[in-house]
Design a protein around this motif. Structure first.
Motif, mmCIF file in Angstrom:
data_model
loop_
_atom_site.group_PDB
_atom_site.id
_atom_site.type_symbol
_atom_site.label_atom_id
_atom_site.label_comp_id
_atom_site.label_asym_id
_atom_site.label_seq_id
_atom_site.Cartn_x
_atom_site.Cartn_y
_atom_site.Cartn_z
ATOM 1 N N GLU A 98 3.325 -44.268 -45.458
ATOM 2 C CA GLU A 98 4.530 -45.194 -45.780
ATOM 3 C C GLU A 98 4.382 -46.233 -46.585
ATOM 4 N N LEU A 99 5.130 -46.453 -47.806
ATOM 5 C CA LEU A 99 4.939 -47.352 -48.788
ATOM 6 C C LEU A 99 5.776 -48.634 -48.301
ATOM 7 N N THR A 100 5.177 -49.885 -47.948
ATOM 8 C CA THR A 100 5.666 -50.816 -47.659
ATOM 9 C C THR A 100 5.302 -51.933 -48.696
ATOM 10 N N ASP A 101 5.813 -53.195 -48.316
ATOM 11 C CA ASP A 101 5.508 -54.435 -49.298
ATOM 12 C C ASP A 101 4.197 -54.893 -48.854
ATOM 13 N N SER A 114 6.033 -42.485 -48.995
ATOM 14 C CA SER A 114 7.216 -42.363 -48.574
ATOM 15 C C SER A 114 7.977 -43.603 -48.451
ATOM 16 N N ASP A 115 8.556 -44.135 -49.639
ATOM 17 C CA ASP A 115 9.209 -45.601 -49.505
ATOM 18 C C ASP A 115 10.064 -45.731 -48.457
ATOM 19 N N VAL A 116 9.627 -46.617 -47.446
ATOM 20 C CA VAL A 116 10.577 -46.990 -46.390
ATOM 21 C C VAL A 116 11.747 -47.699 -46.775
ATOM 22 N N GLU A 117 11.755 -48.275 -48.010
ATOM 23 C CA GLU A 117 13.141 -48.768 -48.456
ATOM 24 C C GLU A 117 14.135 -47.846 -49.137
ATOM 25 N N ASN A 118 13.602 -46.560 -49.527
ATOM 26 C CA ASN A 118 14.287 -45.865 -50.294
ATOM 27 C C ASN A 118 13.648 -44.522 -50.171
ATOM 28 N N PRO A 119 13.682 -43.828 -48.551
ATOM 29 C CA PRO A 119 13.194 -42.740 -48.397
ATOM 30 C C PRO A 119 13.954 -41.282 -48.933
ATOM 31 N N THR A 120 15.052 -41.558 -49.264
ATOM 32 C CA THR A 120 16.010 -40.437 -49.674
ATOM 33 C C THR A 120 16.573 -40.543 -50.734
ATOM 34 N N ILE A 150 12.076 -38.331 -50.380
ATOM 35 C CA ILE A 150 11.485 -38.327 -51.665
ATOM 36 C C ILE A 150 9.896 -38.824 -51.451
ATOM 37 N N LEU A 151 9.153 -38.030 -52.043
ATOM 38 C CA LEU A 151 7.748 -38.217 -51.799
ATOM 39 C C LEU A 151 6.985 -38.399 -53.104
ATOM 40 N N GLU A 152 6.116 -39.516 -53.141
ATOM 41 C CA GLU A 152 5.611 -39.930 -54.484
ATOM 42 C C GLU A 152 4.176 -39.898 -54.354
ATOM 43 N N ILE A 153 3.507 -39.097 -55.550
ATOM 44 C CA ILE A 153 2.128 -39.232 -55.460
ATOM 45 C C ILE A 153 1.485 -40.524 -56.163
ATOM 46 N N ARG A 154 0.931 -41.371 -55.529
ATOM 47 C CA ARG A 154 0.506 -42.524 -56.050
ATOM 48 C C ARG A 154 -0.993 -42.569 -56.324
ATOM 49 N N HIS A 155 -1.436 -43.349 -57.308
ATOM 50 C CA HIS A 155 -2.929 -43.337 -57.679
ATOM 51 C C HIS A 155 -3.071 -44.834 -57.945
ATOM 52 N N ILE A 211 -1.767 -49.341 -52.756
ATOM 53 C CA ILE A 211 -1.604 -47.971 -52.889
ATOM 54 C C ILE A 211 -1.439 -47.833 -54.537
ATOM 55 N N GLY A 212 -1.110 -48.621 -55.174
ATOM 56 C CA GLY A 212 -1.224 -48.769 -56.838
ATOM 57 C C GLY A 212 0.076 -47.855 -57.498
ATOM 58 N N HIS A 213 -0.136 -47.807 -58.909
ATOM 59 C CA HIS A 213 0.967 -47.039 -59.341
ATOM 60 C C HIS A 213 0.460 -46.577 -60.960
#
Length: 242
Positions: free
Chosen positions: A109-112, A159-165, A172-177, A118-120
């Motif tokens: 889960e991606l959070t603040d 999965s961004d908890v603020e914008n999960p869909t 929406i799932l995002e590969i983060r590096h 997690i990075g981008h």
């Protein structure tokens, strides 16, 4: 999160060839297969299950005494010695020529609180149609990234908890590096990771549709694709599988 650490991947993939034949009475010690498999039973049982569902019994070397653990996932290079008997839960007896463990991770889960960790940073795919795929309850990602092999990088599926869909309610799932401020760019490195999708399963359902995204070095290298994960039976990898 764990170090990517896949400098040996390319060398390992070069160890064997896809020379499978169907003549079970005429296996050659010169023939080698490469596929992906899991330790799905007690490692002392010497059994590897491929993404295609084939059960391989490691006869040589004698036993899986290489520090394997239940659930380990790996590329394996092997030679078939003989077919299993009909009464056995084994398809082939094999000689294990080599292996490379695959990094496996769960969806995060991606959070603040963890967004900086997690990075981008960018990654890219050599073939966007083939390098991200579902097999055996995993989302598998074969990707490239810039950096030095001696610096620890992190890769996650979030999965961004603020914008999960999206607006249609599709997850929406995002590969983060996270490159950890690594500015080394030459040559690019290749890595492979498998993300466990079982946590997406819901009681009473047999499949889930979701979107996967990743950021590339340019807009043309950005990735976005819709997948359907069917979990009443495993899907087969596009690789050469037994």
């Amino acid at each position: 999160m764990r170090k990517i650490g896949y400098g040996l991947l390319i060398a390992f993939l070069a160890m064997g060839t896809f020379s499978c034949n169907d003549n079970s009475d005429n296996y050659s010690l010169n023939d080698m297969w490469i596929t992906i498999g899991n330790i799905e039973d007690d490692p002392s049982s010497n059994l590897i299950t491929t993404d295609g569902g084939t059960k391989l019994f490691v006869s040589a070397p004698a036993g899986l005494d290489h520090g394997f653990e239940l659930g380990d996932r790996m590329f394996i290079n092997f030679t078939i010695l003989a077919d299993g008997k009909e009464a056995e839960a084994i398809d082939h007896y094999i000689k294990l020529n080599g292996y490379n463990k695959i990094l496996t991770k769960k969806i995060v889960e991606l959070t603040d609180e963890n967004i900086d960790e997690i990075g981008h940073d960018p990654i890219w795919l050599q073939n966007q149609n083939e390098d991200v795929y579902i097999a055996n309850h995993f989302l598998n990602v074969d990707f490239m990234y810039e950096g030095a092999p001696w610096i620890t990088h992190f890769i996650n599926l979030v999965s961004d908890v603020e914008n999960p869909t999206n607006d249609e309610g599709i997850p929406i799932l995002e590969i983060r590096h996270n490159a950890n401020d690594d500015e080394y760019t030459n040559p690019p490195l290749r890595a492979f990771v498998s993300f466990d999708l079982k946590q997406l399963q819901e009681p009473g359902k047999t499949e889930v549709t979701f979107i996967v995204k990743s950021k590339g070095r340019s807009e043309g290298e950005n990735f976005e694709k819709t997948f359907t994960y069917t979990y009443d039976e495993p899907e087969v990898s596009p690789m050469q599988n037994m």
